[in-house]
Design an enzyme around this catalytic site. Sequence first.
Site, mmCIF file in Angstrom:
data_model
loop_
_atom_site.group_PDB
_atom_site.id
_atom_site.type_symbol
_atom_site.label_atom_id
_atom_site.label_comp_id
_atom_site.label_asym_id
_atom_site.label_seq_id
_atom_site.Cartn_x
_atom_site.Cartn_y
_atom_site.Cartn_z
ATOM 1 N N HIS A 18 0.814 -1.018 0.085
ATOM 2 C CA HIS A 18 0.229 -0.181 -0.010
ATOM 3 C C HIS A 18 1.018 1.285 0.186
ATOM 4 C CE1 HIS A 18 -3.615 2.293 1.066
ATOM 5 N NE2 HIS A 18 -2.807 3.093 1.938
ATOM 6 N N ASP B 245 1.174 5.207 0.072
ATOM 7 C CA ASP B 245 0.545 6.429 0.492
ATOM 8 C C ASP B 245 1.101 7.509 -0.290
ATOM 9 O OD1 ASP B 245 0.215 4.847 3.596
ATOM 10 O OD2 ASP B 245 -1.423 5.636 2.578
ATOM 11 N N HIS C 110 -2.657 4.588 -2.912
ATOM 12 C CA HIS C 110 -3.631 5.497 -2.084
ATOM 13 C C HIS C 110 -3.213 6.993 -2.436
ATOM 14 C CE1 HIS C 110 -5.413 6.738 2.057
ATOM 15 N NE2 HIS C 110 -6.020 7.468 0.912
ATOM 16 N N GLY D 149 1.113 8.387 9.778
ATOM 17 C CA GLY D 149 0.979 7.038 10.203
ATOM 18 C C GLY D 149 0.805 7.134 11.842
ATOM 19 N N GLY D 150 0.435 5.679 12.461
ATOM 20 C CA GLY D 150 0.704 5.681 13.751
ATOM 21 C C GLY D 150 -0.328 6.617 14.604
ATOM 22 N N ASP E 292 -8.125 1.309 6.423
ATOM 23 C CA ASP E 292 -6.777 1.830 6.421
ATOM 24 C C ASP E 292 -6.725 2.926 7.568
ATOM 25 O OD1 ASP E 292 -4.966 3.888 4.277
ATOM 26 O OD2 ASP E 292 -4.383 2.805 5.967
ATOM 27 N N GLY F 78 -4.477 2.958 11.809
ATOM 28 C CA GLY F 78 -4.570 2.798 13.118
ATOM 29 C C GLY F 78 -4.879 1.302 13.405
ATOM 30 N N GLY G 253 0.007 -0.218 8.899
ATOM 31 C CA GLY G 253 1.587 0.640 8.937
ATOM 32 C C GLY G 253 2.208 0.304 10.117
HETATM 33 C C1 DX5 Z 1 -2.610 7.498 6.530
HETATM 34 C C2 DX5 Z 1 -2.389 6.474 5.711
HETATM 35 C C3 DX5 Z 1 -2.391 5.052 6.061
HETATM 36 C C4 DX5 Z 1 -1.221 4.963 7.247
HETATM 37 C C5 DX5 Z 1 -1.348 3.512 7.816
HETATM 38 O O1 DX5 Z 1 -3.028 8.749 6.149
HETATM 39 O O2 DX5 Z 1 -3.476 6.603 4.655
HETATM 40 O O3 DX5 Z 1 -2.017 3.963 5.104
HETATM 41 O O4 DX5 Z 1 0.157 4.973 6.739
HETATM 42 O O5 DX5 Z 1 -0.384 3.510 8.919
HETATM 43 P P1 DX5 Z 1 -0.934 3.191 10.519
HETATM 44 O O6 DX5 Z 1 -1.211 1.560 10.260
HETATM 45 O O7 DX5 Z 1 0.438 3.190 11.271
HETATM 46 O O8 DX5 Z 1 -2.013 4.077 10.790
HETATM 47 ZN ZN ZN Z 2 -3.261 4.722 3.160
#
Ligand code: DX5
Ligand code: ZN
Length: 221
Positions: free
Chosen positions: A32, A34, A65, A143-144, A174, A176, A196
């Site tokens: 995926h 981003d 994405h 992320g996070g 997608d 958290g 992520g």
């Molecule tokens: C956030 C992104 C997600 C993110 C996922 O805007 O679209 O794909 O990277 O990462 P985690 O799992 O850490 O939220």
């Molecule tokens: Zn994403």
Amino acid sequence: MNPIFPSILSTRFFDLEAKLAAFAAGGIDFIHLDVMDGHFVDQISFGPSLVRAVKERFPFAIDAHLMVSNPEKAVPHFLRAGADWISFHAEAAEDAAALLRLIRREGRRAGLVLNPDTPLERLRPFWPDLDYVLLMSVFPGYGGQSFIPATLERVAELRREIDRRGANCLLQVDGGIHPAIAGRLRQAGADLLVVGTALYGAGDIAGRIREFANPPHGSPS
Ligand code: DX5
Ligand code: ZN
């Protein structure tokens, strides 16, 4: 198809090759990606050149994405770069139907993304053109972040709508996502989970992939 799609947003660039090798060894099929333009969201992340670089070196399919304000301008670049699946935000598109059809005409899978506060109703005009819907379980940009619990009911509602329509449309979530919530998302009707931080930072990536792919159902959040 492995239902876990690792997000590499939290990558440190010089770790990326080793992480991708660990994902491949762990049976991952899709990465995926981003894509952030610093306008639709604050961050600026990756471009089409990373799609080419990953596909040159690894057997993964790429799920791009697009968190960009002008998807009409960005999509052709990711088609040329070889992205296999492309999703963009309903909140950003001028003519989402035309863009979904363009992606499909190029033999790729077309997806529409909804932010946590965008009503599911927004999908109504696009059902014939959708291969997948991405429901954000965080507000896009980083992320996070923490999983938004209300997403579980949105997933269940969307699953009912997909089944009621008999639509050939996958449901992706997608943001958290951690092992404890994965089982409840699958139980609510999610087909694909983007993960992520909870995967990228794992010591045993193959073990963590198995944990996500086969979560205990009904585990408390
Ligand atoms: C956030 C992104 C997600 C993110 C996922 O805007 O679209 O794909 O990277 O990462 P985690 O799992 O850490 O939220
Ligand atoms: Zn994403």
